[in-house]
Write a protein that holds these residues in place. Structure first.
Motif, mmCIF file in Angstrom:
data_model
loop_
_atom_site.group_PDB
_atom_site.id
_atom_site.type_symbol
_atom_site.label_atom_id
_atom_site.label_comp_id
_atom_site.label_asym_id
_atom_site.label_seq_id
_atom_site.Cartn_x
_atom_site.Cartn_y
_atom_site.Cartn_z
ATOM 1 N N ILE A 63 0.857 -1.186 0.000
ATOM 2 C CA ILE A 63 0.000 0.000 0.000
ATOM 3 C C ILE A 63 0.890 1.231 0.000
ATOM 4 O O ILE A 63 1.829 1.318 0.784
ATOM 5 C CB ILE A 63 -0.915 0.023 1.241
ATOM 6 N N GLU A 64 0.585 2.172 -0.876
ATOM 7 C CA GLU A 64 1.330 3.421 -0.960
ATOM 8 C C GLU A 64 0.347 4.573 -0.734
ATOM 9 O O GLU A 64 -0.629 4.706 -1.464
ATOM 10 C CB GLU A 64 1.985 3.529 -2.328
ATOM 11 N N ILE A 65 0.605 5.379 0.311
ATOM 12 C CA ILE A 65 -0.276 6.500 0.643
ATOM 13 C C ILE A 65 0.501 7.791 0.458
ATOM 14 O O ILE A 65 1.580 7.953 1.016
ATOM 15 C CB ILE A 65 -0.775 6.411 2.103
ATOM 16 N N GLN A 66 -0.063 8.707 -0.301
ATOM 17 C CA GLN A 66 0.583 9.989 -0.552
ATOM 18 C C GLN A 66 -0.023 11.037 0.367
ATOM 19 O O GLN A 66 -1.184 11.408 0.237
ATOM 20 C CB GLN A 66 0.382 10.385 -2.014
ATOM 21 N N PHE A 67 0.767 11.461 1.351
ATOM 22 C CA PHE A 67 0.349 12.539 2.239
ATOM 23 C C PHE A 67 0.808 13.854 1.616
ATOM 24 O O PHE A 67 1.365 13.855 0.530
ATOM 25 C CB PHE A 67 0.945 12.342 3.637
ATOM 26 N N ALA A 68 0.624 14.965 2.290
ATOM 27 C CA ALA A 68 0.935 16.283 1.735
ATOM 28 C C ALA A 68 2.349 16.358 1.155
ATOM 29 O O ALA A 68 2.533 16.690 -0.009
ATOM 30 C CB ALA A 68 0.740 17.360 2.795
ATOM 31 N N ILE A 71 5.496 10.277 1.145
ATOM 32 C CA ILE A 71 4.819 9.074 0.677
ATOM 33 C C ILE A 71 5.158 7.948 1.641
ATOM 34 O O ILE A 71 6.324 7.702 1.943
ATOM 35 C CB ILE A 71 5.254 8.707 -0.752
ATOM 36 N N LEU A 72 4.128 7.260 2.119
ATOM 37 C CA LEU A 72 4.294 6.133 3.029
ATOM 38 C C LEU A 72 4.035 4.855 2.255
ATOM 39 O O LEU A 72 3.021 4.731 1.574
ATOM 40 C CB LEU A 72 3.304 6.239 4.194
ATOM 41 N N LYS A 73 4.975 3.932 2.341
ATOM 42 C CA LYS A 73 4.847 2.660 1.653
ATOM 43 C C LYS A 73 4.876 1.561 2.705
ATOM 44 O O LYS A 73 5.813 1.502 3.511
ATOM 45 C CB LYS A 73 6.013 2.503 0.677
ATOM 46 N N ALA A 74 3.834 0.699 2.726
ATOM 47 C CA ALA A 74 3.748 -0.352 3.739
ATOM 48 C C ALA A 74 3.268 -1.654 3.106
ATOM 49 O O ALA A 74 2.491 -1.653 2.158
ATOM 50 C CB ALA A 74 2.790 0.065 4.845
#
Length: 81
Positions: free
Chosen positions: A47-52, A55-58
């Motif tokens: 899962i890759e989440i793009q914050f402001a 980028i968080l990849k988990a």
């Protein structure tokens, strides 16, 4: 399990409505593909989440319906922040 529910249960994102909005804004992807909030996830998915400004990849390690706050970090492994 739905993506938005997993993000909330694992506490990667605090609220399910925020998780849904992130998915609708094309800021969440699974295995490199933009994902909707209703997308099903399974163990081993990335899962890759793009914050402001980051980028968080988990990697999904465990899927559970109900998890205590202290056990939530065992549901995923951070690959990069």
């Amino acid at each position: 399990m739905r993506l938005d529910k997993y993000l909330k249960v694992s506490r990667l994102i605090k609220r399910r409505t925020v998780a849904k909005e992130a998915c609708e804004g094309s800021r969440v992807s699974i295995n490199g593909k933009i994902a909707k909030s209703s997308t099903g996830i399974k163990e081993g998915d990335i899962i890759e989440i793009q914050f402001a400004n980051r980028i968080l990849k988990a990697e999904v390690i465990n899927i559970a319906e109900h998890v205590k706050k202290e056990d939530a970090k065992e549901m995923y492994k951070i690959i990069s922040e």
